[in-house]
Design an enzyme around this catalytic site. Structure first.
Site, short mmCIF file in Angstrom:
data_model
loop_
_atom_site.label_atom_id
_atom_site.label_comp_id
_atom_site.label_asym_id
_atom_site.label_seq_id
_atom_site.Cartn_x
_atom_site.Cartn_y
_atom_site.Cartn_z
N THR A 184 55.17 56.34 41.93
CA THR A 184 54.25 56.00 41.29
C THR A 184 53.70 56.45 42.99
O THR A 184 54.64 56.33 43.80
CB THR A 184 53.69 53.99 41.89
OG1 THR A 184 54.48 53.95 42.42
CG2 THR A 184 54.76 54.03 39.90
N GLU A 328 53.51 54.31 34.41
CA GLU A 328 54.47 54.25 33.98
C GLU A 328 54.43 54.31 32.42
O GLU A 328 55.26 53.62 31.12
CB GLU A 328 54.47 52.57 34.40
CG GLU A 328 54.81 52.03 36.23
CD GLU A 328 53.62 52.08 36.73
OE1 GLU A 328 53.02 52.41 36.65
OE2 GLU A 328 54.20 51.18 38.19
N LYS A 439 38.66 36.16 45.59
CA LYS A 439 39.00 35.05 45.62
C LYS A 439 37.83 34.29 46.28
O LYS A 439 38.14 34.47 47.57
CB LYS A 439 40.00 34.96 45.49
CG LYS A 439 40.85 35.71 44.47
CD LYS A 439 42.18 35.46 44.46
CE LYS A 439 43.44 36.55 43.72
NZ LYS A 439 43.32 37.92 44.97
N TRP A 444 36.14 34.34 40.71
CA TRP A 444 36.44 35.47 41.04
C TRP A 444 35.63 36.44 41.29
O TRP A 444 35.05 36.52 40.37
CB TRP A 444 37.79 36.14 41.71
CG TRP A 444 38.01 36.07 39.21
CD1 TRP A 444 38.95 34.96 38.76
CD2 TRP A 444 37.78 37.11 39.01
NE1 TRP A 444 38.30 35.85 37.05
CE2 TRP A 444 37.80 36.69 37.06
CE3 TRP A 444 36.72 38.28 38.55
CZ2 TRP A 444 37.66 37.51 35.85
CZ3 TRP A 444 36.44 39.05 37.94
CH2 TRP A 444 36.88 38.56 36.30
#
Ligand code: ADP
Length: 550
Positions: A184, A328, A439, A444
Site C-alpha cells: 500500500t 488489499e 468533524k 461530520w
C-alpha cells in the site's frame, strides 16, 4: 455428500495460455520507454514468458522467491507478471513514485532477490544503490543496443531471453500459492504488503468483466493508465487476455495530449485510471473538440470521480463508470455498470447514479459498522466504516502482525477505513476516507461532497477540502483550490454557489488558492501533504477576518 466434479487448481499462467489459444491474434501494443510503439500477440507473449521462466530458473529463482519490478505499463512488465507467478515465484510490483525511504523499506521487507527495471528508473536505482540489500541482482528491461552506462552491474532483459526455449513446463501449483506482492502507499507509517495468490487473482480476474460489463468484448482495445506497478492495474493484465481484448500500454507518457494520440492511433475503446489523469485527457478533448476515434468507455476509480468530470465525458458520448476498491482487495470491490433502465433516464438521474461507487461485486461481502461498533442497516442512510470479506480480500499483511491485528475485527472482516452508506440494492456511497472527514460540532461533513459542489463552479479547475482545527467545533472545512482562469471567484461567491446543496454550517470557512494540488504516489490528490503544508494555519474566524485569502 461430495460433488463429483474435477478440481483443477486455478493458475495465473492459464489465463495467458487461454488467450494465446483462443485470441491469438489479439495482444499488447506498448508505447515503449525507448520511444517507439511495439506490438506483439498473446501467442508471442506466451512464448516470451516461457523464455523468461527458463532465464529465471537459470538465475536460481526458486518457488516463493520475490522478484521485483520497477516498470511502466508495457509488454515486458506483463511477461514478468505471468512468468514469475507461472514458475511459482512472487512478482513484487514496486511503485517508483514512493519516497526513497519507502522504496528501500519495501525492497528489504519483501526480501527481493532480483529487480527488473525500466531504463527510466536507472537514476532512481543509482540513488538507492548504497542501501540496497546485498546480493540483489538487477536486470534492465531493454535490449543490448539500449543498455545504458550504469554505476551498478546489471543484466540485459532481451539478452536473458535470447536463446531460451519458447516453451516451459509450467508446474501445477497448489492454487493458494503466493503469486504477487503489492505494498500500500503507506500514507501513515510504513507501507504494508498485500500478498496475492493464484486463486485470489484468477477469481478476481473472472469477476472484473462482471463488474464492468460495458467495457469487455473480445477484439476491442483497452488502455490501462492505472499502473501495473500498483494494485495489479485493477486486474486488467489478467482480465484483458482472458476476455480477448488487446491491451494498449501507455508507458511513461500519461499527459492528456500523449494519451489522446495513443488512443486515437490505436482506436482504444475503453480506458481505465484515476480522476487526475482523466482531467488531463479531458482538457485535450476540449481543446480538440472531440474524443479520440473509437473511444466510448471510461472507468474511473482510486478516488471519487468528480461529478463535473462524469458530466463532461458523458456529454462527449463516453460512458463513464466508477470502480471502487483497494490494494488489499486485489483491488476491485464494486460493480459499476448501470442497469438498462438508466438508458432512458434523465441525464440528472443517470449522472446521480454514476456518482456512487457502484454495487457490491459478487464474492465481496459488506458490513457497515457504526460508531457504536454495531452493524448498520443497508438502507442508504446509515453511515459507518465499511468492513469487507471475500476470496480476493487479504487475510493479513505480509510479515506484519501488528498491522494485521489493527486491520481486522474479531469476526475476521477487513476494515477499509472508508466511511460509507449502502442502500437496499447494495449500492455503495463512499462518504469519505475516515481520516478525511470533517468533524464539526459532533456532526461530520463529507469532503467529497463539498469538493463536488465546489468543482461545479466554473472558476475552479481542481480542489480539495481539508479539515482545520477549531476550538469550539473541533474541525472546520477549508477549500484549497486551483483557479480555472484569471478571474478568481471570492469565498462568498463559492459559498453561494454551494449553498443549494448544503446547510450553512457545512460550507467551507476559507478559500486558499494554489497553483496545483500535490499528488500521492498513486496519482490521487494528497490531502496528507496539503494538511502538512497547512501546519500552523489559523481559521479566519480565529485570526479575525472573513476568510478568502484571495
Ligand atoms: P492508495 O490510495 O494508498 O494507493 P489504494 O489504491 O488501495 O491505496 O486506495 C484505496 C482507497 O481509495 C479506498 O479505500 C478509497 O478510500 C479510495 N477509493 C478507491 N476508489 C474509489 C472511488 N471510486 N470512490 C471513492 N474513493 C475511492
Amino acid at each position: 455428500m461430495q460433488g463429483q466434479m474435477m478440481h483443477r487448481p486455478l493458475q495465473i499462467i492459464d489465463m495467458l495460455r487461454y488467450a494465446a489459444q483462443a485470441f491469438g491474434q489479439e495482444g499488447i501494443v506498448s508505447a515503449r520507454v525507448e520511444g517507439d510503439l511495439h506490438r506483439q500477440s498473446y501467442v508471442q507473449t506466451l512464448a516470451r514468458t516461457a523464455k523468461l521462466a527458463h532465464a529465471l530458473t537459470r538465475l536460481g529463482v526458486a518457488r516463493g522467491d520475490r522478484v521485483a519490478t520497477l516498470a511502466w505499463n508495457g509488454y515486458r512488465h506483463l511477461e514478468l507478471y505471468y512468468g514469475v507467478a507461472g514458475m511459482g515465484a512472487v512478482c513484487h510490483t514496486i511503485n517508483p513514485r514512493l519516497s526513497h525511504e519507502q522504496l528501500l523499506y519495501i525492497i528489504h521487507h519483501a526480501g527481493d532477490r532480483l529487480l527488473f527495471l525500466d531504463l527510466t528508473f536507472v537514476p532512481l536505482l543509482e540513488a538507492l544503490l548504497p542501501d540496497l540489500p546485498e546480493g540483489l541482482r538487477l536486470v534492465i528491461l531493454t535490449d543490448r543496443a539500449h543498455m545504458p552506462e550504469t554505476r551498478f552491474e546489471a543484466l540485459c532483459y532481451e539478452e536473458l531471453l535470447a536463446g531460451e526455449p519458447d516453451d516451459f513446463p509450467w508446474p501445477e501449483l497448489p492454487e493458494d500459492t503466493a503469486s504477487g506482492l503489492c505494498y500500500t502507499s503507506g500514507t501513515t507509517g510504513n507501507p504494508k504488503g498485500a500478498l496475492y495468490s493464484h486463486r485470489s487473482t484468477v477469481l478476481h480476474a473472472l469477476q472484473v468483466p462482471l463488474c464492468q460489463t460495458a467495457s469487455f468484448r473480445a477484439g476491442r482495445r483497452v488502455l490501462p493508465v492505472v499502473p501495473l506497478f500498483h494494485v495489479n492495474a485493477w486486474g486488467l493484465p489478467y482480465t484483458a487476455p482472458l476476455s480477448g481484448m488487446t491491451l494498449v500500454m501507455p508507458g511513461p507518457n500519461l499527459d492528456g495530449p500523449s494519451l489522446f494520440r495513443l488512443m486515437e492511433g490505436e482506436e482504444v475503446f475503453s480506458a481505465w485510471g484515476v480522476p487526475t489523469v482523466w482531467a488531463g485527457l479531458l482538457a485535450e478533448i476540449e481543446a480538440q473538440g472531440r474524443v479520440p476515434r473509437g473511444f466510448a468507455d471510461l472507468v474511473v476509480g482510486g478516488s471519487a470521480a468528480p461529478r463535473v468530470m462524469i458530466e463532461a465525458y458523458e456529454a462527449h458520448g463516453v460512458n463513464v463508470s466508477q470502480a471502487w476498491g483497494m490494494t488489499e482487495m486485489s483491488p476491485i470491490g464494486t460493480h459499476g455498470t448501470l442497469p438498462p433502465r438508466y438508458d432512458h433516464a434523465s441525464p440528472e438521474e443517470r449522472i446521480a447514479a454514476k456518482c456512487c461507487a457502484g454495487r457490491r461485486a459478487f464474492g465481496v461481502e459488506f458490513k457497515v459498522v457504526g460508531d457504536d461498533g454495531r452493524p448498520q442497516p443497508h438502507d442508504g442512510e446509515a453511515v459507518g466504516e465499511l468492513y469487507v470479506r471475500g476470496n480476493s480480500v487479504i487475510s493479513g499483511y505480509f510479515k506484519n502482525e501488528e498491522a494485521t491485528r489493527a486491520a481486522f475485527d474479531d469476526e475476521g472482516w477487513f476494515g477499509t477505513g472508508d466511511v460509507v452508506s449502502v442502500d437496499a440494492e447494495g449500492r455503495l456511497v463512499i462518504r469519505d476516507r475516515a481520516k478525511d472527514l470533517v468533524k464539526s460540532g459532533g456532526e461530520w461533513i463529507s469532503s467529497i461532497d463539498l469538493e463536488n459542489a465546489a468543482l461545479s463552479h466554473p472558476g475552479i479547475a481542481a480542489c480539495a477540502v481539508v479539515a482545520m482545527p477549531h476550538p469550539k467545533w473541533d474541525e472546520r472545512p477549508v477549500l484549497v483550490a486551483v483557479a480555472a482562469g484569471d478571474a478568481r471567484p471570492t469565498l462568498a461567491e463559492i459559498r453561494d454557489h454551494m449553498a443549494e446543496h448544503f446547510a450553512q454550517w457545512q460550507l467551507p470557512d476559507d478559500l486558499i488558492w494554489v497553483e496545483d494540488l500535490p499528488l500521492t504516489a498513486t496519482g490521487k490528490v494528497s490531502k496528507l501533504t496539503i494538511r502538512e503544508r497547512m501546519a500552523g494555519y489559523v481559521l479566519p474566524e480565529l485570526r479575525g477576518d472573513r476568510g478568502d485569502s484571495a
